[in-house]
Design a protein around this motif. Sequence first.
Motif, PDB file in Angstrom:
ATOM      1  N   CYS A 174      16.927  16.824  15.491  1.00  0.00           N
ATOM      2  CA  CYS A 174      18.002  16.345  14.620  1.00  0.00           C
ATOM      3  C   CYS A 174      19.261  17.195  14.770  1.00  0.00           C
ATOM      4  O   CYS A 174      20.384  16.688  14.637  1.00  0.00           O
ATOM      5  CB  CYS A 174      17.547  16.349  13.156  1.00  0.00           C
ATOM      6  N   PHE A 192      11.035  12.178  13.067  1.00  0.00           N
ATOM      7  CA  PHE A 192      11.308  12.420  11.646  1.00  0.00           C
ATOM      8  C   PHE A 192      10.023  12.682  10.857  1.00  0.00           C
ATOM      9  O   PHE A 192      10.004  13.537   9.982  1.00  0.00           O
ATOM     10  CB  PHE A 192      12.046  11.227  11.032  1.00  0.00           C
ATOM     11  N   LYS A 235       8.698  11.185   8.399  1.00  0.00           N
ATOM     12  CA  LYS A 235       9.088  11.240   6.985  1.00  0.00           C
ATOM     13  C   LYS A 235       7.901  11.166   6.045  1.00  0.00           C
ATOM     14  O   LYS A 235       7.784  11.959   5.100  1.00  0.00           O
ATOM     15  CB  LYS A 235      10.092  10.130   6.689  1.00  0.00           C
ATOM     16  N   PRO A 251      14.497  12.319   5.612  1.00  0.00           N
ATOM     17  CA  PRO A 251      15.481  11.378   6.169  1.00  0.00           C
ATOM     18  C   PRO A 251      15.217   9.955   5.691  1.00  0.00           C
ATOM     19  O   PRO A 251      14.721   9.111   6.427  1.00  0.00           O
ATOM     20  CB  PRO A 251      15.265  11.523   7.678  1.00  0.00           C
ATOM     21  N   GLU A 252      15.523   9.702   4.416  1.00  0.00           N
ATOM     22  CA  GLU A 252      15.312   8.375   3.853  1.00  0.00           C
ATOM     23  C   GLU A 252      16.590   7.912   3.175  1.00  0.00           C
ATOM     24  O   GLU A 252      17.591   8.630   3.124  1.00  0.00           O
ATOM     25  CB  GLU A 252      14.099   8.367   2.927  1.00  0.00           C
ATOM     26  N   TYR A 253      16.555   6.701   2.599  1.00  0.00           N
ATOM     27  CA  TYR A 253      17.809   6.048   2.226  1.00  0.00           C
ATOM     28  C   TYR A 253      18.476   6.620   0.983  1.00  0.00           C
ATOM     29  O   TYR A 253      19.659   6.377   0.775  1.00  0.00           O
ATOM     30  CB  TYR A 253      17.605   4.538   2.083  1.00  0.00           C
ATOM     31  N   GLY A 257      20.186   9.867   2.557  1.00  0.00           N
ATOM     32  CA  GLY A 257      21.191   9.376   3.496  1.00  0.00           C
ATOM     33  C   GLY A 257      22.244   8.522   2.823  1.00  0.00           C
ATOM     34  O   GLY A 257      23.425   8.549   3.203  1.00  0.00           O
ATOM     35  N   VAL A 296      20.278   3.331  12.380  1.00  0.00           N
ATOM     36  CA  VAL A 296      19.389   3.964  11.408  1.00  0.00           C
ATOM     37  C   VAL A 296      18.873   5.297  11.929  1.00  0.00           C
ATOM     38  O   VAL A 296      18.792   6.286  11.184  1.00  0.00           O
ATOM     39  CB  VAL A 296      18.229   3.015  11.056  1.00  0.00           C
ATOM     40  N   TRP A 313      21.673   7.800  11.618  1.00  0.00           N
ATOM     41  CA  TRP A 313      21.878   8.083  10.195  1.00  0.00           C
ATOM     42  C   TRP A 313      20.823   9.061   9.672  1.00  0.00           C
ATOM     43  O   TRP A 313      21.144  10.027   8.975  1.00  0.00           O
ATOM     44  CB  TRP A 313      21.834   6.752   9.445  1.00  0.00           C
ATOM     45  N   ARG A 314      19.586   8.827  10.030  1.00  0.00           N
ATOM     46  CA  ARG A 314      18.509   9.685   9.546  1.00  0.00           C
ATOM     47  C   ARG A 314      18.621  11.098  10.132  1.00  0.00           C
ATOM     48  O   ARG A 314      18.404  12.091   9.430  1.00  0.00           O
ATOM     49  CB  ARG A 314      17.154   9.068   9.883  1.00  0.00           C
ATOM     50  N   THR A 330      21.325  12.971   8.431  1.00  0.00           N
ATOM     51  CA  THR A 330      20.920  13.302   7.063  1.00  0.00           C
ATOM     52  C   THR A 330      20.149  14.608   7.030  1.00  0.00           C
ATOM     53  O   THR A 330      20.384  15.467   6.170  1.00  0.00           O
ATOM     54  CB  THR A 330      20.074  12.160   6.469  1.00  0.00           C
ATOM     55  N   PHE A 380      10.263   3.611   5.271  1.00  0.00           N
ATOM     56  CA  PHE A 380      11.055   3.941   4.097  1.00  0.00           C
ATOM     57  C   PHE A 380      10.326   3.608   2.807  1.00  0.00           C
ATOM     58  O   PHE A 380      10.802   3.840   1.752  1.00  0.00           O
ATOM     59  CB  PHE A 380      12.395   3.198   4.140  1.00  0.00           C
TER      60      PHE A 380
END
Length: 501
Positions: free
Chosen positions: A79, A346, A348, A379-381, A384, A432, A435-436, A439, A501
């Motif tokens: 990342c 990630f 996650k 790294p989730e919405y 982010g 995405v 973005w993650r 983040t 997610f």
Amino acid sequence: MGLFKRKDSKNSIQSDRDEQDSFASANSARTSSASLKSPGYKGTGLPASIPEISIAKPPDPALDPAAYLRSIHAIRDRCTLVYEKAKRNQLNHFEVDLSKFPATASYIVSMVKRDYAPDYESIPPHGRWQHFDIGGRPRINQLLQSWPSTIDAQERTRRLIDLFVISVLLDAGAGTTWSYKSKESGKVFSRSEGLAVATLEMFKTGLFSSDPTEPCQVDGAGLKKITVDVLAKGMQHSETNQLAGIEGRAGLLMRLSEALNNQDFFGVDARPGNLLDYLLSHPSTLASSVPIVPITTLWTVLMDGLSTIWPPSRTQIDGLSIGDAWPCSDMPQSPPAQPWESIVPFHKLTQWLCYSIMVPMSRLMKIHFAGSELLTGLPEYRNGGLLIDMGLLTLKDDDLQRGIAAYKENAQIKGQPNMEVVPLFSADDDVVVEWRAVTVGFLDDLLDEVNSQLGLRGEEELTLAQMLEAGSWKGGREIAEVSRPNTKEPPIMIRSDGTVF
């Protein structure tokens, strides 16, 4: 002091160089494979002085790229490469406005102060425990109290691990329309807390247990009862109350029933909670005043023990599924690049599992996890989404229009959101993935800035897990509620399969 606060207003070349040097130093400290000592969970009565123990180094990607990409070290390492481009505003899909960085940190600080000032030590680490307590009802403590006093701390911890593992695996984004009416209280909950309460109530009925005399456990044989229809009924999923990715969630539990057959990790009765026994007896565990478990040992159990539960369509290297890891166009493209070099991992849900099950092990068994700072921000919405809603990130126009078109097409499907239009992408879309990755990078530096603005130093500083809990995750949710009050959805929607997610 936070990274970007050090940068002067002239944006000089020397300032940029200083910033890069500072970033490299901070990142090196976070990802060092030397001996690491993580701050214990505050308020758990752990000794002030914890011996340092050696943390295993990551596998060499040149020799075993799949093992490297599955390691905990690789998440921040990979990342970071995307984040460095973000700080130079060279991302492929987002514009980056670093002038919004201090205000983003200030917003997180306002959340922390509002709910915890001045007792910052009372902030719990980010984990599933708090979600069960929605509405001010201490459901986990009540669950513990409901068990006979003859149930010792080790078995109590096993049971909570059982529950938390199932709950985390069902905790991918619920969508904007689903809700759950508690059978115990009659109250209605949505989103992550609704999923937690639903899972707890299913757990208490014995839905995941094969032993009729002990409903409060999860085992491989019990999970064989799970089908899409069974889970849909338990989650109150229907045409008018659709839970996103119900098939994917059920599939995870079905595959978990097989993964639990690994007796080394999960014992002869195939329970997630038996990983506690594996950790306590592992050669790397140090028997000090409290048990000290390297985070890499826990990570290996979760990554290797649960590797077969992830869908086979995930990214693969040499035929081995890597899990929540995706190609990203921001990665270095200089030839002769190897296939693994384009991938950003990630993991996650595995990280969310770590954060969540570490809490009962720390609270009930006083276990200390050395090297837990290797875990990253999730790294989730929500995390982010905060960066986008604060203006730190702005989706570029071509991608915005593509995402809006996808949203409008999706809105034609019955039961899908059709108001407060936001761009929509699948989890594997390059937008995405970028973005993650960004983040993860920003959360590290936001932690530095948040501690600076709070005036916290040394042992007083918030851990990343505390900032996630009290600030960025909560802040991401609350700013979404203000920005999109009808749906409370994030600024970018993800077409969820129930496993990311």
